[in-house]
Design an enzyme around this catalytic site. Structure first.
Site, mmCIF file in Angstrom:
data_model
loop_
_atom_site.group_PDB
_atom_site.id
_atom_site.type_symbol
_atom_site.label_atom_id
_atom_site.label_comp_id
_atom_site.label_asym_id
_atom_site.label_seq_id
_atom_site.Cartn_x
_atom_site.Cartn_y
_atom_site.Cartn_z
ATOM 1 N N TYR A 1 63.369 22.746 45.747
ATOM 2 C CA TYR A 1 63.881 21.662 46.595
ATOM 3 C C TYR A 1 63.189 21.783 47.955
ATOM 4 C CZ TYR A 1 67.777 20.771 43.323
ATOM 5 O OH TYR A 1 68.548 20.458 42.228
ATOM 6 N N ARG A 2 61.900 21.712 47.940
ATOM 7 C CA ARG A 2 61.055 21.991 49.099
ATOM 8 C C ARG A 2 61.577 21.285 50.349
ATOM 9 N NH1 ARG A 2 57.020 25.714 49.403
ATOM 10 N NH2 ARG A 2 56.000 24.891 47.525
#
Length: 541
Positions: free
Chosen positions: A478-479
């Site tokens: 979930y950069r």
């Protein structure tokens, strides 16, 4: 978070390059890169390669660039574009691309499916090349040995389809979005709706191939234990170019059950959410109950806002057993047999991907999303149940913020049985659930983007009392660039530690040692890659 200018961290020769580009024009630089790169690639391969190297003037360049952009924030006229796009057809093309990127002195970004939330697999503020892996998508399923071989450019949907072709009692624990690319998804963790029963995707990788900084292809035996450990949850792009994985398949029953139940605040959603925290991480490990919390219009009190809590579930078993389990453990939900739908596993994959019932599994082979929105995502971990008073305060804040929703993903089960250091992914025992902050919008423009991103940051700030601390943890896949970026100057390690400990906790230091050993000059890098202990960052001049 205030970000320093990236230029402040680059050596004088690099700054001179930037000045040159401004004076003489970026296209001429791109043309020069194209000519030199193509000449080098031709030298290092025996194939005709001009068709896999796309210059900015090539008619195929724009379609190729846009095909795997999954966030419209990074598909604007002002988004930095690559000098060239390389679309390898063979593993040897990847080897040559790495060698030639170094030779021409430009950064390389590696893209498999394009789902990176911050676009760093296909965007850079310095001159760069995209190595797009979408042509390397072979999948071979071996049911007798319950394994599969998956190339990095394959999608999860293609993998699920290939498994279904061979068996209706096998599956693989990975993401619910069919267009996820294997390269980034598997090397970053691989999270899906069977993790409570089977853990993460990385827990089932038994071999892999990677092209290292010298252009050599390494497998598990030749890369060694440390690098093999690092690419199973530490992100492959810090260490090389992921080519393929060998994975163990898992058993699934012939019949599984899904359901979606929604409650609003007027329908005791607070009680449901509170009890969900007790049940979802501790129930039968065959059951995964994701919860979505979204602001919406009240149907009871017109003109007022409410919170809608939706539970979306997969149970690896039949509906009657599921209703019995939740009747005892989760009475507030009031699940009835008519709320449930029984199907086989591949049908559940389609259902979770929001396809209509009866849709052919062939739909999983499509790589083209129906639409691409603008979006922002962030993540958190909750380790202590949130009280009802806390939940009611959160509802007020969600409504106040306006458009941002939360997704609660329960842990427990198999996740409690795997050590935090077995893979780089450390978020195992002790976490009740992972939180995703999610907002999407349709309209382009800097003001719109700022408004929605500011909303997300505000809600993230409000959630501080309820989430993990020291560090406040985050999920690599979930950069989120808000939690820290690296400029790879003299403070490279310390900058990396800021986001590194959030993603990897104590595993970060081992990742740094691996990185230093396999890529000492830090060729493979991006805004949140693993730094080296002593940075010898290449100067692209």
């Amino acid at each position: 978070m205030t970000k320093s200018s990236p230029l402040a961290y680059f050596p004088i020769p690099f700054l001179l390059l930037i000045v040159s580009l401004l004076l003489h024009g970026y296209p001429s630089f791109a043309d020069s890169v194209y000519d030199n790169f193509l000449q080098c690639l031709t030298k290092h391969t025996k194939d005709q390669v001009s068709n896999i190297v796309l210059s900015q003037t090539n008619p195929s360049y724009k379609p190729a660039l846009q095909a795997y952009i999954k966030n419209a924030r990074f598909n604007t006229s002002s988004t930095p574009k690559p000098s060239i796009i390389v679309t390898p057809l063979h593993e040897s093309h990847v080897q040559a691309a790495v060698i030639c990127s170094k030779q021409v002195g430009t950064q390389i970004r590696i893209r498999s499916g394009g789902h990176d939330y911050e676009g760093i697999s296909y965007v850079s503020d310095v001159p760069f090349i995209i190595l797009d892996m979408f042509n390397l998508r072979n999948i071979t399923v071996d049911i007798e040995n319950q394994t599969a071989f998956v190339q990095a450019g394959a999608t999860m949907g293609e993998l699920y389809y290939k498994i279904w072709e061979k068996s209706n009692v096998h599956g693989f624990p990975a993401g619910v979005c069919p267009t996820l690319g294997a390269g980034g998804h598997l090397s970053g963790g691989g999270y899906g709706n069977m993790l409570r029963k089977y853990g993460l995707s990385v827990d089932h990788i038994i071999d892999a191939q990677i092209v290292d900084v010298n252009g050599k292809i390494l497998d598990k035996a030749s890369m060694g234990d440390d690098l093999f450990w690092a690419i199973r949850g530490g992100g492959g792009a810090s260490f090389g170019v992921m080519l393929s994985y060998k994975i163990n398949l898992v058993q699934v029953p012939k019949i599984v059950t899904v359901f979606k139940v929604q409650r609003s605040l007027e329908e005791n959603a607070t009680d449901v959410v509170y009890q969900w925290q007790q049940v979802a991480p501790n129930t039968d490990d065959r059951l995964f109950m994701r919860m979505l919390l979204q602001p919406g219009e009240s149907k009871v009190k017109k003109g007022e806002k409410t919170i809608k809590a939706s539970i979306v579930a997969l149970f690896l078993g039949e509906a009657t057993e599921l209703v019995t389990i939740l009747g005892k453990e989760f009475p507030q939900l009031g699940l009835k047999i008519e709320n449930c739908t029984q199907m086989n596993w591949i049908e559940s994959v389609l259902w979770w991907a929001s396809f209509d019932n009866g849709t052919s599994p062939n739909a999983l082979l499509s790589r083209n999303p129906n639409f691409v929105k603008f979006g922002k995502r962030k993540s958190d971990y909750v380790q202590t149940p949130i009280s009802k008073d806390g939940l009611e305060w959160i509802w007020k804040k969600i409504i106040e913020v306006g458009d941002v929703g939360l997704v609660f993903n329960p842990y427990g089960g198999k996740m409690n049985e795997i050590s935090a250091s077995d893979t780089p992914f450390p978020h195992r025992k002790g976490n009740l659930f992972k939180v995703q902050y999610s907002v999407s919008w349709d309209d382009d423009g800097a003001e719109e983007e700022k408004r929605y991103i500011d909303q997300t940051k505000r809600l993230y700030s409000y959630m501080t009392p309820f989430v993990s601390k020291n560090p406040r943890s985050a999920f690599l896949n979930y950069r989120d660039l808000d939690i820290g970026v690296n400029h790879y100057g003299k403070d490279s390690y310390m900058e990396g530690k800021v986001y590194g400990y959030k993603y990897f906790k104590a595993n970060f230091d081992r990742l740094v040692k691996v990185k230093t050993a396999v890529d000492p000059e830090n060729f493979f890098r991006n805004e949140q890659s693993i730094p080296t202990l002593q940075t010898k960052a290449s100067v692209f001049v």
